[in-house]
Design a protein around this motif. Structure first.
Motif, short mmCIF file in Angstrom:
data_model
loop_
_atom_site.label_atom_id
_atom_site.label_comp_id
_atom_site.label_asym_id
_atom_site.label_seq_id
_atom_site.Cartn_x
_atom_site.Cartn_y
_atom_site.Cartn_z
N LEU A 75 1.60 12.44 3.33
CA LEU A 75 1.23 12.07 1.96
C LEU A 75 2.53 12.00 1.16
O LEU A 75 3.27 12.99 1.11
CB LEU A 75 0.27 13.17 1.43
CG LEU A 75 -0.08 13.28 -0.04
CD1 LEU A 75 -0.71 11.99 -0.56
CD2 LEU A 75 -1.06 14.45 -0.24
N GLU A 76 2.80 10.83 0.57
CA GLU A 76 4.12 10.61 -0.04
C GLU A 76 4.01 10.27 -1.53
O GLU A 76 2.96 9.83 -2.00
CB GLU A 76 4.84 9.47 0.70
CG GLU A 76 5.24 9.88 2.12
CD GLU A 76 5.65 8.72 3.02
OE1 GLU A 76 6.45 8.94 3.93
OE2 GLU A 76 5.15 7.58 2.82
N ASN A 77 5.15 10.46 -2.20
CA ASN A 77 5.27 10.11 -3.63
C ASN A 77 4.36 10.94 -4.54
O ASN A 77 3.79 10.42 -5.50
CB ASN A 77 4.98 8.62 -3.86
CG ASN A 77 6.22 7.76 -3.72
OD1 ASN A 77 7.34 8.25 -3.84
ND2 ASN A 77 6.02 6.48 -3.47
N TYR A 130 -0.94 4.40 12.26
CA TYR A 130 -0.61 3.02 12.65
C TYR A 130 0.65 2.49 11.93
O TYR A 130 1.32 1.60 12.44
CB TYR A 130 -1.81 2.11 12.34
CG TYR A 130 -1.54 0.65 12.52
CD1 TYR A 130 -1.30 0.12 13.79
CD2 TYR A 130 -1.54 -0.22 11.43
CE1 TYR A 130 -1.05 -1.24 13.95
CE2 TYR A 130 -1.28 -1.58 11.59
CZ TYR A 130 -1.04 -2.09 12.85
OH TYR A 130 -0.78 -3.41 13.00
N HIS A 131 0.99 3.09 10.80
CA HIS A 131 2.18 2.66 10.06
C HIS A 131 3.45 2.81 10.92
O HIS A 131 4.37 2.01 10.83
CB HIS A 131 2.29 3.50 8.78
CG HIS A 131 3.52 3.25 7.97
ND1 HIS A 131 3.95 2.00 7.61
CD2 HIS A 131 4.41 4.13 7.41
CE1 HIS A 131 5.05 2.11 6.89
NE2 HIS A 131 5.35 3.38 6.76
N TYR A 132 3.47 3.84 11.77
CA TYR A 132 4.68 4.08 12.57
C TYR A 132 4.40 4.15 14.06
O TYR A 132 5.25 4.56 14.83
CB TYR A 132 5.40 5.35 12.07
CG TYR A 132 4.49 6.46 11.64
CD1 TYR A 132 4.09 6.55 10.30
CD2 TYR A 132 3.99 7.39 12.54
CE1 TYR A 132 3.23 7.55 9.88
CE2 TYR A 132 3.13 8.38 12.13
CZ TYR A 132 2.75 8.45 10.79
OH TYR A 132 1.89 9.44 10.39
N THR A 191 1.71 6.99 -5.14
CA THR A 191 1.21 8.09 -4.30
C THR A 191 0.27 7.53 -3.24
O THR A 191 -0.68 6.83 -3.57
CB THR A 191 0.48 9.11 -5.20
OG1 THR A 191 1.36 9.46 -6.28
CG2 THR A 191 0.10 10.35 -4.42
N HIS A 192 0.58 7.81 -1.97
CA HIS A 192 -0.20 7.18 -0.90
C HIS A 192 -0.17 8.02 0.36
O HIS A 192 0.70 8.88 0.53
CB HIS A 192 0.35 5.78 -0.59
CG HIS A 192 1.72 5.80 0.03
ND1 HIS A 192 2.87 5.97 -0.70
CD2 HIS A 192 2.11 5.71 1.33
CE1 HIS A 192 3.91 5.96 0.11
NE2 HIS A 192 3.48 5.82 1.35
N VAL A 193 -1.12 7.75 1.25
CA VAL A 193 -1.08 8.36 2.58
C VAL A 193 -0.76 7.27 3.60
O VAL A 193 -1.24 6.14 3.50
CB VAL A 193 -2.41 9.07 2.94
CG1 VAL A 193 -2.55 10.35 2.13
CG2 VAL A 193 -3.63 8.19 2.75
N ASP A 194 0.06 7.64 4.57
CA ASP A 194 0.39 6.74 5.68
C ASP A 194 -0.63 6.94 6.79
O ASP A 194 -0.93 8.08 7.16
CB ASP A 194 1.76 7.11 6.29
CG ASP A 194 2.94 6.71 5.42
OD1 ASP A 194 2.76 5.90 4.49
OD2 ASP A 194 4.05 7.22 5.69
N ALA A 195 -1.14 5.87 7.34
CA ALA A 195 -1.95 5.99 8.57
C ALA A 195 -0.99 6.09 9.75
O ALA A 195 0.11 5.53 9.70
CB ALA A 195 -2.85 4.78 8.73
N VAL A 223 0.82 -1.21 0.00
CA VAL A 223 0.00 0.00 0.00
C VAL A 223 0.85 1.27 0.00
O VAL A 223 0.32 2.37 -0.07
CB VAL A 223 -0.99 0.02 1.19
CG1 VAL A 223 -2.13 -0.95 0.92
CG2 VAL A 223 -0.32 -0.29 2.51
N HIS A 224 2.19 1.11 0.05
CA HIS A 224 3.10 2.26 0.00
C HIS A 224 3.71 2.47 -1.38
O HIS A 224 4.59 3.32 -1.55
CB HIS A 224 4.20 2.12 1.05
CG HIS A 224 3.67 2.06 2.45
ND1 HIS A 224 3.59 3.17 3.25
CD2 HIS A 224 3.16 1.03 3.15
CE1 HIS A 224 3.06 2.82 4.42
NE2 HIS A 224 2.79 1.53 4.38
N VAL A 225 3.26 1.70 -2.37
CA VAL A 225 3.76 1.91 -3.74
C VAL A 225 2.99 3.09 -4.35
O VAL A 225 1.78 3.21 -4.17
CB VAL A 225 3.56 0.64 -4.60
CG1 VAL A 225 3.88 0.92 -6.06
CG2 VAL A 225 4.45 -0.49 -4.08
ZN LIG Z 1 4.41 5.35 3.27
#
Ligand SMILES: [Zn+2]
Length: 219
Positions: free
Chosen positions: A175-177, A58-60, A52-56, A48-50
């Protein structure tokens, strides 16, 4: 004529480079009209990080919100786009507190255009990361979402994720990528909605910017 909106999303295909050790995108046709099936159906597999994505959170953070628990309004609304010029420290570009202190921020969402990750089809580690002190400056200015045109707010080699963790402490979403090379700096409305993945640690998004001047009177 100015475009009505900008698409900030990376194309998703087998060419899209994943973060090292992450599961790449793949797409398989499981039904094909060409073969006599009633319709065309494909299955995709990817982290789910491939793209453009947002991290929840909970990811970290084990206790952080899952992606389906984050309020959707956090991902829709006024956003500022700023070009920043990261300085090199030991050959790696870094966005420092001084770099963000001079930005004239007027929105809860800030997208940082660094141009340090121009080729999405080939991963490279030499992209601009954000110093935790810079995240503090953004938090103090009221920022609640940071978008970046690179695969991570932390260095590619980081094991401790200090920038992600500072975002968590300051209740800032990530929000990444993003693809920002065609977007002039300015004020926009961001729309970057995650999929409703139950319990998810992140989600791909179709991130777009609309001209803020045209949308601000809308209800
Ligand atoms: Zn990510």
């Amino acid at each position: 004529m100015k475009p009505r909106f900008y698409d900030l999303s990376m194309p998703l295909s087998e060419k899209t480079a994943p973060f090292p050790l992450d599961t790449p995108f793949s797409r398989v046709e499981t039904m094909r009209m060409e073969d006599g099936d009633a319709c065309n159906v494909t299955v995709i597999t990817m982290s789910v990080h491939v793209g453009t994505h947002v991290d929840a959170p909970y990811h970290y953070d084990e206790q952080g919100l899952r992606i389906d628990e984050v309020a959707l309004e956090r991902y829709i609304g006024k956003a500022n786009v700023f070009t920043v010029y990261p300085r090199e420290v030991d050959g790696i570009p870094i966005i420092t507190a001084d770099d963000v202190r001079e930005l004239s921020i007027s929105a809860e969402r800030v997208l940082l255009h660094t141009e340090t990750y121009p080729e999405y089809a080939a991963f490279h580690a030499n992209f601009a990361s954000i110093e935790p002190d810079a995240i503090d400056v953004l938090a103090e200015r009221g920022v609640r979402l940071i978008g970046v045109d690179v695969p991570s707010v932390d260095k590619a080699t980081s094991k401790t994720l200090p920038a992600h963790k500072r975002c968590r402490e300051r209740e800032i979403l990530i929000l990444e990528n993003l693809r920002l090379e065609h977007v002039p700096d300015g004020d926009y409305e961001l729309i970057a909605l995650p999929l409703r993945i139950a319990g998810g640690d992140a989600s791909p998004v179709r991130a777009v910017l609309r001209m803020y001047a045209e949308t601000k009177d809308m209800t």
